[in-house]
Motif scaffolding. Structure first.
Motif, mmCIF file in Angstrom:
data_model
loop_
_atom_site.group_PDB
_atom_site.id
_atom_site.type_symbol
_atom_site.label_atom_id
_atom_site.label_comp_id
_atom_site.label_asym_id
_atom_site.label_seq_id
_atom_site.Cartn_x
_atom_site.Cartn_y
_atom_site.Cartn_z
ATOM 1 N N GLY A 281 0.817 -1.204 0.000
ATOM 2 C CA GLY A 281 0.000 0.000 0.000
ATOM 3 C C GLY A 281 0.849 1.251 0.000
ATOM 4 N N ASP A 282 1.915 1.254 0.806
ATOM 5 C CA ASP A 282 2.818 2.402 0.829
ATOM 6 C C ASP A 282 3.594 2.540 -0.479
ATOM 7 O OD1 ASP A 282 2.104 3.296 3.330
ATOM 8 O OD2 ASP A 282 3.685 2.214 4.386
ATOM 9 N N LEU A 283 4.038 1.417 -1.036
ATOM 10 C CA LEU A 283 4.729 1.483 -2.330
ATOM 11 C C LEU A 283 3.811 2.026 -3.418
ATOM 12 C CD1 LEU A 283 6.751 -1.874 -2.331
ATOM 13 C CD2 LEU A 283 7.691 0.440 -2.186
ATOM 14 N N ALA A 284 2.541 1.607 -3.397
ATOM 15 C CA ALA A 284 1.584 2.115 -4.386
ATOM 16 C C ALA A 284 1.407 3.620 -4.243
ATOM 17 C CB ALA A 284 0.240 1.399 -4.232
ATOM 18 N N ALA A 285 1.423 4.115 -2.994
ATOM 19 C CA ALA A 285 1.308 5.559 -2.769
ATOM 20 C C ALA A 285 2.509 6.284 -3.361
ATOM 21 C CB ALA A 285 1.188 5.840 -1.272
ATOM 22 N N GLN A 286 3.701 5.725 -3.193
ATOM 23 C CA GLN A 286 4.903 6.346 -3.754
ATOM 24 C C GLN A 286 4.858 6.354 -5.277
ATOM 25 O OE1 GLN A 286 7.676 3.962 -0.908
ATOM 26 N NE2 GLN A 286 8.871 5.778 -1.458
ATOM 27 N N VAL A 287 4.463 5.224 -5.862
ATOM 28 C CA VAL A 287 4.407 5.129 -7.325
ATOM 29 C C VAL A 287 3.373 6.101 -7.888
ATOM 30 C CG1 VAL A 287 3.814 3.605 -9.251
ATOM 31 C CG2 VAL A 287 5.250 2.758 -7.378
ATOM 32 N N SER A 288 2.214 6.155 -7.272
ATOM 33 C CA SER A 288 1.153 7.055 -7.736
ATOM 34 C C SER A 288 1.600 8.513 -7.685
ATOM 35 C CB SER A 288 -0.094 6.857 -6.880
ATOM 36 O OG SER A 288 -1.082 7.797 -7.191
ATOM 37 N N ALA A 289 2.254 8.899 -6.580
ATOM 38 C CA ALA A 289 2.720 10.281 -6.448
ATOM 39 C C ALA A 289 3.751 10.618 -7.517
ATOM 40 C CB ALA A 289 3.291 10.501 -5.057
#
Length: 522
Positions: A183-191
């Protein structure tokens, strides 16, 4: 054609600069809002920045911690250098290599190449503290770095927009809480993807093929402004020393010699004579030492200057290889903040001899970090995200030190309500330690008292890394020391670097140190 931005109108340059700062700050705040880890979402333990084609940090977000922000400058440079000419649209790079990025495995850096057509015109990157990375956990008890968790070398997390299946499987099988980590990695990728779109749109609006000319001008002006601030100082070499105890009772010494070359507008911070690396996981890599050293110097010079590769260039940081603040592989590093957050203290003592009105007395130093692992009464496992408690901040020349405020990291405490909602923990008390700040013309900030127990009938594990339990933070200019901290389990003092086995009903009490006072008491 790239425009010649050395002749750019000052108004347009300010508009472009404001757009860059707005872009990275907006994406950083979005990343913080959607992150799974409470220490990112609630405490703001992250960094976000834009880099040019050459991997130079151009603009950083107006949120984040100094240790992450200035370490991200190194991580972005390393990753851009390794992958220049080897990336395609949709790629996302990743690493948590301690010596290439922020100093321990929990801090994962992602870097996204920004394409305008077929050309890379920049990179956008973030570093955040993840809930879990497997291995030992956040404590200092591992014997070498390989016991501390999953080591991710510089790799592609996404290739042409498609997840790297092998790497994703490796991460998933090596962490205890894969849903939170991804979930945190997805947040980084999305940003990163959204920021890329915004930068391309900015270039199109202003007729720029890339940001190299803009980057050159921003970094040139930032460096010149920093050197101009240094040229106003009295040249010479000034010394400062800080000593403090760490888990297990070991005394760490940090010595800083700050040499000001006013003519060149250059400062060297040399930590020769500091303690050598240790067998517990409190060792610090040079990137992290550099991050907090430059933060201390720049906050005294002119905190309003942009923080980028240009303003960092006039400050050189040296530390002996194999010392506790420039450790060698395979030293354990997971609790590197315990020493790393003290790095500014001897620097400020040295600068007190040059600019006494701009420094502050010693504060509590490192946040007291807690990580808990166990099982709920129904047998379901839980692993807490690291949560932090700060002591008092050192007093300033004209103001008392703020209470329960950690300098230098600036990270906030995760609210007790969030923690109680996410795991079976019950907080019995959370209050200021009145009078724990050191006396002086200006008083040091007070520490705090935090008591808790676990609401489970299962044994549980506690990783705690308190410091400054022998002697409190020193005052400066005649100010008195703050009170030392205390770490108690069932009323008995504890000072150990290892993970502790706890029983149901055990009561934990943390009493964090008070900050040092400034100037003699009237």
């Amino acid at each position: 054609m790239t425009r010649d931005l050395t002749r750019i109108d000052a108004v347009e340059l300010e508009i472009l600069w404001s757009n860059l700062i707005g872009m990275v700050t907006e994406r950083a705040k979005a990343l913080q809002r959607i992150a799974f880890s409470p220490i990112v979402r609630e405490a703001g333990d992250l960094a976000y920045a834009l880099f040019d084609q050459r991997g130079r940090m151009v603009a950083q977000a107006n949120t984040g911690t100094p240790g992450h922000i200035n370490s991200l400058a190194f991580a972005g440079k390393h990753l851009a250098g390794l992958f220049t000419g080897k990336v395609e649209p949709g790629d996302v790079l990743i690493t948590n290599d301690p010596w290439l990025s922020a100093g321990h495995f929990f801090d994962i850096t992602t870097l996204t190449p920004i394409f305008n057509g077929a050309a890379v015109i920049g990179w956008v990157g973030s570093t955040i503290h993840h809930t879990d990375i497997g291995g030992y956990g956040i404590g200092a008890g591992a014997r070498d770095v390989h016991e501390e968790g999953l080591w991710i070398p510089p790799l592609k997390l996404y290739e042409r927009g498609v997840p790297n299946a092998v790497l994703h499987d490796i991460i998933r099988r090596n962490v205890r809480t894969p849903d939170a980590v991804f979930g945190d990695l997805a947040a980084q990728v999305s940003a990163g993807r959204t920021a890329s779109e915004h930068l391309v749109a900015l270039c199109e609006r202003h007729g720029l093929a890339d940001i190299e000319g803009l980057s050159d001008e921003i970094l040139r002006r930032s460096e010149e402004a920093t050197r101009a601030a240094i040229r106003k100082l009295t040249p010479g070499t000034y010394h400062g020393v800080s000593r403090f105890d760490v888990p297990g009772g070991e005394i760490i010494t940090l010595k800083a010699a700050v040499t000001i070359d006013a003519e060149a507008g250059h400062i060297v911070v040399d930590f020769d004579g500091s303690s050598m690396q240790t067998t517990t996981g409190i060792n610090v890599v040079l990137n992290y030492t550099h991050a907090y050293s430059t933060f201390a110097v720049r906050s005294c010079l002119n905190p309003e200057l942009p923080n980028n590769s240009g303003s960092l260039a006039p400050i050189e940081v040296r530390a002996p290889l194999g010392s506790i603040i420039n450790c060698e592989y395979p030293a354990p590093v997971n609790a590197r903040h315990v020493v790393g957050m003290y790095v500014p203290m001897p620097i400020l003592k040295a600068l007190h001899q040059v600019m006494p009105d701009r420094v502050l007395a010693e504060g509590s130093g490192a946040v007291w970090t807690i990580q808990i692992q166990g099982k709920r009464s129904d047998g379901r496992a839980f692993t807490s995200s690291m949560f932090n408690y700060s002591g008092g901040m050192g007093a300033r020349a004209g103001k008392p030190g703020p209470s329960a405020t950690c300098y230098p990291t600036g990270v906030a405490a995760v609210p007790v309500e969030i923690l109680e909602a996410s795991m079976p923990i019950v907080f019995d008390r959370k209050e200021l330690r009145r009078g724990s700040g050191g006396a002086g013309r200006m008083r040091g900030g007070d520490g705090q008292s935090i008591g808790f127990h676990m609401n489970t009938d299962q044994p549980w594990l506690l990783n705690a890394v308190p410091s400054r339990m022998e002697d409190g933070p020193e005052g400066i200019g005649g100010g008195e020391a703050g009170a030392p901290g205390r770490f108690l389990i069932n009323g008995e003092p504890v000072s150990q670097a290892r993970k502790l086995s706890m029983n149901p009903g055990d009561a934990v009490l943390l009493e964090t140190p008070g900050g040092g006072g400034f100037g003699p008491k009237a």
